[in-house]
Each structure stands twice: as C-alpha cells, then as structure tokens.
Design a protein around this motif. Structure first.
Motif, PDB file in Angstrom:
ATOM      1  N   GLY A 202     -51.200 -60.480 -32.673  1.00 39.23           N
ATOM      2  CA  GLY A 202     -51.040 -62.007 -32.066  1.00 39.23           C
ATOM      3  C   GLY A 202     -52.184 -62.416 -32.931  1.00 39.23           C
ATOM      4  O   GLY A 202     -52.878 -62.429 -33.585  1.00 39.23           O
ATOM      5  N   ILE A 203     -52.704 -63.750 -31.891  1.00 44.03           N
ATOM      6  CA  ILE A 203     -54.516 -64.613 -31.694  1.00 44.03           C
ATOM      7  C   ILE A 203     -55.131 -64.355 -31.226  1.00 44.03           C
ATOM      8  O   ILE A 203     -54.997 -63.940 -29.903  1.00 44.03           O
ATOM      9  N   ILE A 204     -55.784 -64.287 -30.920  1.00 43.54           N
ATOM     10  CA  ILE A 204     -57.238 -64.804 -29.943  1.00 43.54           C
ATOM     11  C   ILE A 204     -57.082 -65.696 -29.015  1.00 43.54           C
ATOM     12  O   ILE A 204     -57.166 -67.406 -29.775  1.00 43.54           O
ATOM     13  N   SER A 205     -56.135 -65.804 -27.858  1.00 50.10           N
ATOM     14  CA  SER A 205     -56.380 -67.052 -27.022  1.00 50.10           C
ATOM     15  C   SER A 205     -57.662 -67.696 -26.673  1.00 50.10           C
ATOM     16  O   SER A 205     -57.528 -69.045 -26.321  1.00 50.10           O
ATOM     17  N   GLN A 221     -59.058 -63.297 -25.120  1.00 48.49           N
ATOM     18  CA  GLN A 221     -57.913 -62.913 -24.166  1.00 48.49           C
ATOM     19  C   GLN A 221     -56.902 -63.131 -25.578  1.00 48.49           C
ATOM     20  O   GLN A 221     -57.459 -63.871 -26.506  1.00 48.49           O
ATOM     21  N   THR A 222     -55.895 -62.731 -25.623  1.00 45.23           N
ATOM     22  CA  THR A 222     -55.187 -62.711 -27.080  1.00 45.23           C
ATOM     23  C   THR A 222     -53.547 -62.450 -26.141  1.00 45.23           C
ATOM     24  O   THR A 222     -53.186 -61.884 -25.148  1.00 45.23           O
ATOM     25  N   ASP A 223     -52.638 -63.188 -26.902  1.00 48.15           N
ATOM     26  CA  ASP A 223     -51.344 -62.664 -26.739  1.00 48.15           C
ATOM     27  C   ASP A 223     -50.563 -61.671 -27.858  1.00 48.15           C
ATOM     28  O   ASP A 223     -49.323 -61.603 -27.560  1.00 48.15           O
ATOM     29  N   GLY A 258     -47.638 -61.568 -22.088  1.00 47.21           N
ATOM     30  CA  GLY A 258     -48.617 -62.433 -23.689  1.00 47.21           C
ATOM     31  C   GLY A 258     -49.924 -62.763 -23.548  1.00 47.21           C
ATOM     32  O   GLY A 258     -50.690 -63.166 -23.955  1.00 47.21           O
ATOM     33  N   ILE A 259     -50.104 -62.092 -22.123  1.00 40.84           N
ATOM     34  CA  ILE A 259     -51.887 -62.138 -21.389  1.00 40.84           C
ATOM     35  C   ILE A 259     -52.465 -60.626 -21.591  1.00 40.84           C
ATOM     36  O   ILE A 259     -52.318 -60.266 -20.881  1.00 40.84           O
ATOM     37  N   GLY A 260     -53.058 -61.030 -22.962  1.00 34.15           N
ATOM     38  CA  GLY A 260     -53.767 -59.300 -22.563  1.00 34.15           C
ATOM     39  C   GLY A 260     -55.649 -59.923 -22.892  1.00 34.15           C
ATOM     40  O   GLY A 260     -55.965 -60.687 -23.324  1.00 34.15           O
ATOM     41  N   PHE A 261     -56.319 -58.461 -22.089  1.00 30.62           N
ATOM     42  CA  PHE A 261     -57.730 -58.640 -22.570  1.00 30.62           C
ATOM     43  C   PHE A 261     -58.142 -57.388 -22.850  1.00 30.62           C
ATOM     44  O   PHE A 261     -57.681 -56.102 -22.616  1.00 30.62           O
TER      45      PHE A 261
END
Length: 483
Positions: A202-205, A221-223, A258-261
């Motif tokens: 994913g990307i860095i959100s 935060q990443t997705d 899709g919201i991880g830390f």
C-alpha cells in the motif's frame, strides 16, 4: 447568376473544415503544453494547474519480497500477553483501535518480528511477548527456535528477543524515516491470523498520527492491509529497509479496513538500541504538563500559527521549575529544534539523557526568551525501582500535577499514565482532571493521596475517582489490590 457547384465541392469543403478543426485542436494542445511550461499562449491571470510527471507504480513487489522475507519471522508465545488489547478490555486505545497480539485471556498467541543482527537479535512488539512463559520463533526455512526476551518497553510497545541459531542469519536494517513521505509505496510482511509469511502492499497514508496509545505517539498510518498476527512485523520501503514496525489497526471488526499504524523507524531504532544494550529504556524528564495550541489559544497569545507547546502545569522541584519555566509559557524550541506540538516535546525530552543540559526557547508576555535546564530522570523509572514501597498516586500508575491557574474546574491533572499500571487499565489518560477521590472533592494532588490512604486503611478494594475529560464527567474505579 446561377452558381455552378462542382461535384467535388462539398467534399472539398468538408476536407477544409476537417483540416481547420484539426489545426484548432493542435493549437489547443500546443497552448496547453505551453501553459504547463509556464508560457501562456495568451495573457491571463488564471494560475496554471499543477501538473506532475506521471509516477510509475512498481510493476511487482516480488523481487523485494524475495530479498527481505528470510529476515521476517513468526513468533508464537504461550502463557499470557502483557496487556489486554481490544476496546472491550478497557485499555488505553480508543474504541475500534486494536493491537494484533492475542488478548491476555488466551494461553497462546502469535505475532511477527524481524531479524536485525546475524547473531539472532529480533525486533517485535512488547504486547506480542509480554509476560509470556515461552517464546518460539519460526524462520522462513521452517526451523523453530526457542527465544529469550532481552528487553521490552511498554511505552513504545517495542521488545527485543534473541534466538541462538547454528550460524549467521539474514537481516534487514532500519531506514531513515524522515525521508518517508505521504503517498510513498510500502510493503508489510508478517504472520496474519497465524497463516505464516504474508506480503501486502500500500502507501503511507499519513505521518505523525496520535492514537492515544501512549505519551510518545507518532505513528505512520498505512493502507497496506495488516491484521491480527502482523504485530511486530516490518513495514518496508521500496529499498527493502524497515520504515516502521506494524503495531495497531483501526477496525470495528478486528480485521483490516485499510487503516493500520506502524512505529516509525526513528523511534524504533533508538529504543531497540537501548533495549539491546541495557534491557530497558532510560528517558529524560522535564516535569511539565503540555498542551497543543488551538487556533483560539494561538490568537490569544499573539502567535501567527499553532506551533509550540503550552505549559499547563509545572511540577514542584522539577527540572522545568528549577529552570524558571512557568505555567502559561509557550515552548517554541527544545534543544535547538523547533517545537511543532506537545508530543514533539515529550519525545525530545524522553530521548535526552538525564544529567544533560538543554536550551529551551519560550514565549512569555509577548516576547521570546531562552532558558537552560538540566534534564532529569523520569520519576516513573524511580518508582518502578521501588514498586513495593509505593503508597502515593504513583502506585496507581499515575503522575499528578496541580490544575493550571484559571482552569474551569479545580482538581489534579494526570500528567502521565504508566502503560501497564492500574490507572491505564481503568482507562485514564494524560490530561484527565481528577475532581473527586473517594467521597471528597479534589483541589490538588495531595487530596488524591489522602483519599488513597483512607481507602487502603478502610480495607477498600477500589478507589472511586470522578474525572473530567473534554467537558464530560465520569466515574472510574481503580482496584487497589493491583496497585
């Protein structure tokens, strides 16, 4: 006069019209190109649209995954994890915020980790190994090796364990996350749901996320999909370096949305170094309660922006008080580095070594000034060394300070919360205001001490506190048998 129309005339007119239309389109395209290059074809006050070169997405993560996967491990524990992790368990995390290890009530849990030294040094989360009775590491080649815990830090949720293998092991290294930007590609690896080595991308959100997990919140935060079992696993950049340590997700269901830390590598590398060398982390101490500015606060202080940290309380005989810092001061810089918000000061102070001197630039009465203070030792570290002799609020896992002058309510401000202490288990957070303890109103920290002593002498099993948070009042019962 009769006009003679040649049979080819209509077709010729159509060809001419088509040619003119083509030229018009070409002219429009050329104008767009010139405009994008800053050479407008015709004068105009309209600013040009932002046009970025088209970035090429990775065609595949296969080479990267193949290169780094041998250093990513599966971790299994037996016994109990260090902390209950779900919102139902009443820990520090806000609703829907979950870490990834198995909860404390389970007798077996699983997580992830990664090797940072060929001798078998492995980084993971504190809540993965916790107070486990046994820790077993499974390598990508299938070998299962018993591990021992070298050190752990509950405040950043990091731990270091070690295995003894027959020879050197493959490793990965931490990156400099200061160059990581929102929108950068990242790849997560780990052991979701106990399935074994799994790769997601994913990307860095977002950067600098604060999720209420502790005083040093500064999460990436990443997705990239991460799920239970990914705890302690690495978040890689496209160079194959570890940009973060996956540690929590935001999820109503417990699965990825899709919201991880992830803990940034800059924090992880510093903590891991101390855990490897000392088994614990030594942190500096200032003795202040800080607030991040709101727009109204900035305007009232005559500041052009919200940068800085407002001093809400100063602990007696603390390094801050000895340096002359007062309530109402706005900290602008610490150790020569500009202060963005209150969290930045907490992290910078924690990274400083006790006994060192540091300069603090502050704003007071419409002008700036600089003071020098000597970094102290975290009182919590001193309290932990004498845990059996505790009798004050520190035995509840709390550090208290007087309410700031001019506050809407009197009481004792919670300046710090021990992550694994009774106060944290009851859901208390830094910044909460204790307004009643037992049956008495609280106007200062000493009132909480008296109420605690009275509850203990009366044989009570819990101390009832009334707490103000965000304009709302609620009651919290802290068990004394655990304090």
């Amino acid at each position: 006069m009769t006009e003679t129309i040649h049979p080819e005339a209509p077709r010729r007119r159509r060809r001419i019209a088509g040619t003119l239309a083509t030229l018009a389109l070409a002219s429009t395209a050329l104008t767009g190109i010139l405009w994008q290059q800053g050479m407008a074809a015709s004068p105009s006050d309209t600013p040009p649209a932002i046009v970025m070169p088209r970035a090429m997405a990775p065609s595949s993560f296969a080479d990267l995954a193949e290169r780094v996967s041998p250093a990513v491990v599966r971790i299994a524990v037996t016994g109990t994890a260090s902390e209950p992790q779900s919102d139902e368990d009443g820990k520090n995390l806000p609703p829907f915020m979950r870490r990834f290890a198995e909860p404390q009530r389970r007798v077996r849990g699983e997580g992830s980790g990664f090797i940072v030294d060929p001798s078998g040094i492995i980084v993971t989360n504190n809540h993965v190994v916790g107070s486990a009775q046994t820790v077993t590491v499974t390598l990508t080649d299938g070998r299962e090796i018993a591990a021992r815990v070298l050190g752990k830090d509950a405040r950043t949720d990091l731990a270091v364990i070690k295995i003894d293998a027959d020879g050197p092991l493959p490793t990965v290294a931490f990156s400099d996350d200061s160059s990581a930007r929102v929108g950068d590609w990242v790849m997560a690896m780990g052991n979701p749901f106990g399935l074994g080595g799994t790769v997601t991308a994913g990307i860095i959100s977002a950067r600098g996320r604060q999720i209420g997990a502790g005083p040093y919140d500064d999460f990436i935060q990443t997705d990239a999909p991460i799920n239970p079992g990914n705890s302690g696993g690495p978040l890689f950049d496209l160079h194959g370096q570890v940009v973060g340590v996956n540690t929590a997700i935001f999820s109503p269901s417990g699965g990825s949305i899709g919201i991880g830390f992830a803990i940034p590598s800059s924090i992880a590398a510093h903590v891991v170094s101390q855990l490897r060398e000392h088994g614990s982390v030594e942190r500096g101490f200032l003795g202040v309660t800080l607030q991040t500015l709101s727009p109204a606060m900035a305007q009232a202080l005559g500041r052009p922006d919200r940068k800085g940290a407002l001093v809400a309380a100063v602990e007696p005989n603390s390094p801050a008080q000895q340096a002359g810092i007062r309530e109402g001061d706005l900290l602008l810089a610490f150790g020569g580095t500009a202060v963005v918000n209150a969290g930045a000061v907490a992290r910078a102070a924690a990274d400083a070594k006790p006994g060192e001197s540091s300069t603090v630039e502050l704003w007071r009465d419409g002008s700036s000034r600089t003071v020098t203070l000597r970094i102290g030792t975290q009182p919590q570290q001193q309290r932990e060394a004498n845990a059996g002799q505790q009798s004050g609020p520190q035995s509840l896992g709390l550090a208290l300070a007087p309410a700031p002058k001019g506050a809407d309510e009197a009481g004792a401000v919670i300046a710090a919360v021990q992550p694994d202490g009774p106060g944290a288990e009851a859901g208390l957070r830094p910044g909460d205001l204790i307004i009643r303890a037992g049956n008495a109103a609280v106007t200062r920290p000493e009132d909480v001490i008296r109420a605690l002593a009275s509850a203990r002498s009366g044989g009570k099993e819990a101390l009832l506190l009334q707490v103000a948070r965000g304009g709302q009042h609620s009651f919290v019962a802290i068990p004394l048998k655990a304090a």
